[in-house]
Write an enzyme that holds these catalytic residues in place. Structure first.
Site, PDB file in Angstrom:
ATOM      1  N   TYR A  19    -113.631  43.567  27.435  1.00 33.19           N
ATOM      2  CA  TYR A  19    -112.512  44.351  26.920  1.00 33.19           C
ATOM      3  C   TYR A  19    -111.959  45.180  28.070  1.00 33.19           C
ATOM      4  CZ  TYR A  19    -116.695  47.339  26.379  1.00 33.19           C
ATOM      5  OH  TYR A  19    -117.885  48.000  26.581  1.00 33.19           O
ATOM      6  N   HIS A  33    -125.184  54.101  31.968  1.00 30.61           N
ATOM      7  CA  HIS A  33    -125.192  54.404  30.528  1.00 30.61           C
ATOM      8  C   HIS A  33    -126.636  54.622  30.076  1.00 30.61           C
ATOM      9  CE1 HIS A  33    -121.054  52.317  30.077  1.00 30.61           C
ATOM     10  NE2 HIS A  33    -120.910  53.616  30.168  1.00 30.61           N
ATOM     11  N   GLU A  42    -124.350  42.531  32.777  1.00 31.60           N
ATOM     12  CA  GLU A  42    -124.832  42.946  31.459  1.00 31.60           C
ATOM     13  C   GLU A  42    -126.087  42.133  31.182  1.00 31.60           C
ATOM     14  OE1 GLU A  42    -123.577  45.227  29.419  1.00 31.60           O
ATOM     15  OE2 GLU A  42    -121.590  45.625  30.243  1.00 31.60           O
ATOM     16  N   ARG A  74    -125.351  57.593  25.201  1.00 34.36           N
ATOM     17  CA  ARG A  74    -124.710  56.767  26.237  1.00 34.36           C
ATOM     18  C   ARG A  74    -124.238  57.583  27.445  1.00 34.36           C
ATOM     19  NH1 ARG A  74    -120.920  52.113  26.679  1.00 34.36           N
ATOM     20  NH2 ARG A  74    -118.957  52.775  27.632  1.00 34.36           N
ATOM     21  N   ARG A 115    -128.557  54.739  27.418  1.00 33.99           N
ATOM     22  CA  ARG A 115    -129.401  53.982  26.479  1.00 33.99           C
ATOM     23  C   ARG A 115    -129.702  52.559  26.944  1.00 33.99           C
ATOM     24  NH1 ARG A 115    -124.495  54.060  22.118  1.00 33.99           N
ATOM     25  NH2 ARG A 115    -123.088  52.650  23.234  1.00 33.99           N
ATOM     26  N   GLU A 116    -129.153  52.147  28.074  1.00 34.99           N
ATOM     27  CA  GLU A 116    -129.317  50.768  28.535  1.00 34.99           C
ATOM     28  C   GLU A 116    -130.581  50.667  29.385  1.00 34.99           C
ATOM     29  OE1 GLU A 116    -125.423  49.839  30.211  1.00 34.99           O
ATOM     30  OE2 GLU A 116    -124.452  50.310  28.302  1.00 34.99           O
ATOM     31  N   ARG A 166    -116.365  55.574  32.835  1.00 35.59           N
ATOM     32  CA  ARG A 166    -114.923  55.738  32.635  1.00 35.59           C
ATOM     33  C   ARG A 166    -114.397  56.858  33.524  1.00 35.59           C
ATOM     34  NH1 ARG A 166    -116.442  51.986  30.296  1.00 35.59           N
ATOM     35  NH2 ARG A 166    -115.977  51.189  28.219  1.00 35.59           N
ATOM     36  N   HIS A 177    -126.055  46.930  33.726  1.00 34.93           N
ATOM     37  CA  HIS A 177    -125.830  47.424  32.369  1.00 34.93           C
ATOM     38  C   HIS A 177    -126.571  46.528  31.376  1.00 34.93           C
ATOM     39  CE1 HIS A 177    -122.161  50.119  32.956  1.00 34.93           C
ATOM     40  NE2 HIS A 177    -122.312  49.583  34.164  1.00 34.93           N
TER      41      HIS A 177
END
Length: 258
Positions: free
Chosen positions: A193, A18, A215, A73, A20-21, A91, A143
């Site tokens: 989630y 991703h 994360e 992202r 922006r991470e 995804r 992440h």
């Protein structure tokens, strides 16, 4: 390749799926430097003696380059059906692809792409891991943010069958002891989630049974805009987790051989 190394196992680390991470690519580069300069460190020596290490510092280079405007992202692929740009690469893997927690709508942040591995970035990673699945035993995807150590599954509420929770529990305890920082741990779907089509679930289903998503810092004060002054501590926290889990995987695989 020497015959003595034919059976050498491997670990894989990717960062920056991703865009922006930003702390994630920082960690990959930090890890490379750490491994190459701290050869006197016994834990790293044990890991390097027993495992090859594959590192992909920026899995989403186009998206990362574009994030000099900061909050992007996805990748930067162009859609045939929409003027909206980009697919969420996490995804886009073939693990319950595009079920609840992803979207078929190209304008969303969690667009799953036209089909699994439609994107060159995810396809390149999947192809590499497929061709190395006999040696790669440990898959780690970096992440941010939220300070969590996650294992499969994210794409379903089903439980994965092995001991990954014990590994991340110990890693979280060590981070807390050394840095007084809290990392939650658990399966992705129950801890954050439902998120189908993720690389960690896909790697796990491929047979890489030690598969994790970290994360990194922080828990929302700065979010994706983590200041550079936080880099070294964030990377040291992740390093403790990587070392703990890698050493445990080595131990388990040696035990199963004997």
């Amino acid at each position: 390749m020497h015959s003595s190394h034919m059976n050498k196992k491997a670990m894989w680390i990717d960062c920056g799926i991703h865009a922006r991470e930003w702390i994630a690519p920082a960690f990959c580069l930090w890890f490379v430097q750490y491994v190459s300069t701290f050869s006197l460190n016994q834990e790293i020596t044990d890991i390097m003696d027993n495992m090859d290490v594959y590192i992909l510092p920026v899995m989403n280079p186009d998206g990362y380059h574009y994030t000099w405007n900061r909050m992007w992202r996805k990748n930067r692929s162009v859609s045939k059906s929409s003027k909206c740009i980009g697919v969420d690469l996490n995804r886009n893997f073939d693990a319950n692809w595009c079920t609840e927690g992803a979207s078929h709508e190209p304008c969303t942040e969690i667009y799953c792409g036209a089909f699994p591995e439609s994107e060159p970035e995810s396809q390149a990673v999947a192809n590499f891991l497929r061709s190395h699945k006999d040696s790669v035993q440990l898959y780690l995807s970096m992440h941010s943010y939220s300070q969590m150590l996650l294992f499969p599954y994210s794409c379903t509420l089903d439980e994965a069958e092995n001991h990954n929770d014990l590994m991340v529990q110990e890693a979280a305890q060590l981070i807390r002891r050394h840095y007084r920082n809290i990392y939650k741990y658990g399966s992705g779907s129950k801890t954050i989630y439902l998120a189908p089509g993720g690389s960690d679930d896909w790697a796990y289903n491929l047979g890489i049974k030690y598969s994790f998503t970290f994360e990194l810092q922080d828990r929302g004060r700065y979010g994706f805009l983590l200041p550079p002054s936080h880099i070294s501590r964030a990377c040291n926290e992740a390093l403790i987790a990587v070392k703990t889990i890698a050493l445990k995987v080595i131990k388990k695989t040696q035990a199963s051989k004997s």
